[in-house]
Design a protein around this motif. Structure first.
Motif, mmCIF file in Angstrom:
data_model
loop_
_atom_site.group_PDB
_atom_site.id
_atom_site.type_symbol
_atom_site.label_atom_id
_atom_site.label_comp_id
_atom_site.label_asym_id
_atom_site.label_seq_id
_atom_site.Cartn_x
_atom_site.Cartn_y
_atom_site.Cartn_z
ATOM 1 N N ASN A 131 2.480 1.840 2.982
ATOM 2 C CA ASN A 131 2.854 0.676 2.178
ATOM 3 C C ASN A 131 3.350 -0.493 3.033
ATOM 4 N N GLU A 178 -6.373 -0.504 -3.784
ATOM 5 C CA GLU A 178 -5.356 0.093 -4.655
ATOM 6 C C GLU A 178 -5.898 0.341 -6.051
ATOM 7 N N ARG A 192 -0.596 -8.166 -1.539
ATOM 8 C CA ARG A 192 -0.348 -6.803 -2.006
ATOM 9 C C ARG A 192 1.134 -6.544 -2.241
ATOM 10 N N PRO A 241 3.550 -5.893 -0.049
ATOM 11 C CA PRO A 241 3.991 -4.674 0.622
ATOM 12 C C PRO A 241 5.481 -4.768 0.932
ATOM 13 N N GLU A 242 6.086 -3.635 1.214
ATOM 14 C CA GLU A 242 7.520 -3.614 1.518
ATOM 15 C C GLU A 242 7.789 -4.164 2.911
ATOM 16 N N GLY A 244 -5.272 -0.422 3.453
ATOM 17 C CA GLY A 244 -5.408 0.717 2.540
ATOM 18 C C GLY A 244 -6.723 1.466 2.597
#
Lengths: 367, 279
Positions: free
Chosen positions: A76, A103, A150, A152-153, B179
């Motif tokens: 992530n 995703e 996205r 993301p963290e 991803g």
């Protein structure tokens, strides 16, 4: 928010140790810069966090979970590459939407999120072009957008500013800081540019030859360097460094051969507590005051102005004294700037509060 | 610029086109002669020699169908398309593996591939025939596809390695970080970026397979399994040679290759230039 931890991570390529036993916990939601000269292992460290390299020893933890053997897609996080790594066989929209597509986000929502980020980055009218048709700055935004979309963290950035010209680099630098503050995403940014690091990072991890030199808030590295390397690497122009002996002769004095600095009485105990008498002295250029500038009680010596470099609101003065090393002073004092020029003799005063002492062998800081 | 200079430049340009024209005539004349022979009546073939066809007829083409030549075209298409697909897929995966992954024997594998290119193929006839007979694959396109893949693979891998080498690893890594799996990054990023190389490699494999005679002759025993080169050879009668028929089937044999070339010309130049290092 996500916490990244390196637990005694080592990376070896054959006999070459690229990263040597790094144990660090990055602060959640902070803008962290990994800084160091080329070949110091900073990119390798970033790539191990990303999952593009596997540590030889040690573990990478994300939110307390060991992810050392997990591929990048299970972490992530996103990454902006030095080369930007944009896909020219896809449109800007497809570039930005790739991660969402992976995703399984449906097309409608994908487009909504792409357009939202594109508006923030001011590239909304470029979405249906291939990245190759965009300017360098716009491509930079697309690369950043691909990571941001996205949500993301963690976003990892590998020298993202190095390919931009100076003006654009400063613009993007500010923008990165602004975006990071707005989103609260953890940014880990690799750079060799200490100025980029000092200006926008919350904290800096300074590496040299694969080893951690210092890790902490940016200003700590500037004002309280752990060793000579940190003091020398951070700051522009570089800190003045020279050898000296601590001499006790009624008062305490730093004797550097050519020049002597008599230190105020209140520093006596501090200096005498140093375990050895020969030391390495570090004084920042802005702590060296010229002419009438500074306080009269400060240790002083005389020097000749060798070169003056003008920046408008401040000058750099390169000084020749009885020391072997050339010294540099930075002054923003209008009187000094108006009166002092090349060849002039000048009194140099050193602010005793900002003198750094280092062990001449190990480089470790005494204070 | 002086008039003299301009004249000289024109002369040089003229000379270039002149030489090119001569080369073209030399290359294309046999094809023209083949076409001419295929459309003139048989008696004209044996008549006076002239540059223009001595009459016009489709008889030889009709004859080609009546002797079942179109069946060999279908056989050849099956083998050539099979070879093209198999070669391209294997070469792509092989090239990717050798370039991207580090494992023992990796360098050796790359050299071994080149070695098979140097190997005298005649020496393989007996063992390959024996093997095919043992496993019951004589006259089967499967065995011939396998052999043609072996022949085309080294060069195709060579072309594709040159292509993949130029695709920065970071482009795949960006997909991994976004991803994608390793395979996903390969399929979505690397493969589309190497289309010109894939097309060049595929075209090479197709043309090689289409024209290959030796293994086709040895392995495709039954006449119903004959590929174009074998069928063509069978038409060379022992006592009389029907030049018109031969010319017509030769034209038919050329058409698929020409069509492929015409479709792929745009990519072929880049692909072959990169694969051979000639740029």
């Amino acid at each position: 928010m996500t916490k990244i931890e390196l637990d005694h991570v080592t990376k070896e390529y054959g006999s070459l140790v690229a990263v040597d036993d790094i144990a660090i916990e990055f602060t959640e939601g902070a803008y962290t810069m990994i800084l160091g000269p080329s070949g110091c292992g900073k990119s390798t460290t970033l790539r191990m966090i990303a999952g593009l390299e596997t540590p030889t020893r040690g573990d990478v933890l994300i939110d307390g979970e060991v992810v050392t053997d997990q591929p990048p897609r299970h972490r992530n996080l996103s990454m902006v590459f030095q080369s930007l790594a944009l896909w020219n066989h896809k449109s800007v929209r497809e570039n930005m939407g790739f991660g969402l597509q992976m995703e399984g986000v449906d097309k409608e929502e994908r487009n909504a999120r792409i357009e939202e980020i594109a508006a923030v980055l001011q590239i909304e009218d470029k979405l249906d072009q291939p990245p190759s048709e965009l300017s360098g700055g716009q491509q930079q935004r697309v690369a950043l957008g691909r990571s941001l979309v996205r949500k993301p963290e963690v976003i990892l950035l590998d020298e993202p500013l190095s390919s931009l010209d100076e003006k654009l680099r400063l613009e993007m630098r500010t923008e990165l800081a602004r975006i990071q503050q707005e989103l609260g995403t953890t940014f880990v940014h690799v750079t060799h540019n200490q100025e980029d690091a000092m200006t926008i990072a919350d904290e800096i991890l300074l590496l040299n030859e694969g080893e951690v030199q210092q890790f902490g808030p940016s200003l700590d590295l500037y004002h309280e360097p752990d060793n000579e390397f940190v003091a020398d690497f951070i700051g522009s122009p570089s800190i003045n460094l020279f050898d000296a002996n601590i001499v006790e002769n009624g008062a305490v004095r730093l004797d550097a051969g050519g020049i002597s600095l008599d230190l105020p009485e209140r520093h006596r105990d501090q200096y005498l507590s140093v375990p050895r008498s020969d030391v390495r002295v570090g004084v920042r250029p802005e702590s060296m005051y010229l002419g009438d500038d500074g306080e009269s009680g400060w240790p002083a010596f005389s020097a000749t102005v060798d070169v003056v470099e003008t920046f408008g609101d401040y000058n750099w003065y390169y000084l020749q004294s009885d020391l072997e090393e050339s010294l540099v002073s930075q002054s923003a004092n209008v009187n000094v700037m108006n009166s002092l020029s090349r060849g002039d003799e000048v009194t140099v005063r050193v602010n005793p509060e900002s003198v750094h002492l280092f062990d001449p062998k190990s480089g470790e800081a005494y204070f | 610029m002086s008039a003299n200079y301009t004249t000289r430049r024109r002369a040089v340009t003229g000379l270039r086109f002149g030489l090119l024209a001569v080369a073209l005539v030399v290359f294309l004349f046999p094809f023209y002669w083949m076409f001419k022979t295929s459309v003139e009546p048989t008696d004209a073939v044996y008549g006076d020699v002239g540059l223009l066809p001595g009459g016009f007829t489709f008889t030889h083409y009709e004859q080609a169908f009546s002797v079942g030549f179109h069946e060999s075209v279908i056989n050849s298409l099956i083998v050539a398309i099979g070879t093209t697909v198999l070669t391209t897929v294997v070469a792509l995966i092989g090239a990717f593996s050798i370039l991207r992954y580090r494992y023992p024997g990796r360098g050796g594998a790359a050299k071994l591939v080149l070695l098979t290119y140097m190997f005298p193929h005649v020496a393989l006839i007996v063992p390959v025939f024996y093997l095919a007979a043992q496993v019951g694959l004589l006259s089967s396109p499967i065995m011939l596809i396998a052999m043609h893949t072996m022949l085309a693979l080294p060069f195709c891998m060579w072309i594709l390695m040159a292509f993949l080498e130029d695709i920065p690893r970071e482009l795949e890594e960006a997909a991994l970080v976004e991803g994608a799996s390793e395979l996903g990054a390969f399929a979505r990023i690397t493969v589309p970026l190497s289309y010109p190389g894939i097309i060049a490699a595929g075209t090479f494999a197709f043309i090689m397979s289409w024209g290959e005679y030796m293994f086709a002759f040895v392995l495709m025993r039954e006449s119903a399994s004959h590929t174009v080169p074998v069928a063509l050879h069978q038409l060379l009668g022992a006592y009389a040679i029907d030049w018109g028929l031969l010319a017509a089937v030769s034209i038919i044999a050329t058409v698929p290759v020409l069509a492929l070339f015409w479709l792929m010309a745009k990519y072929l130049g880049e692909g072959i230039a990169k694969g051979t290092g000639v740029v």
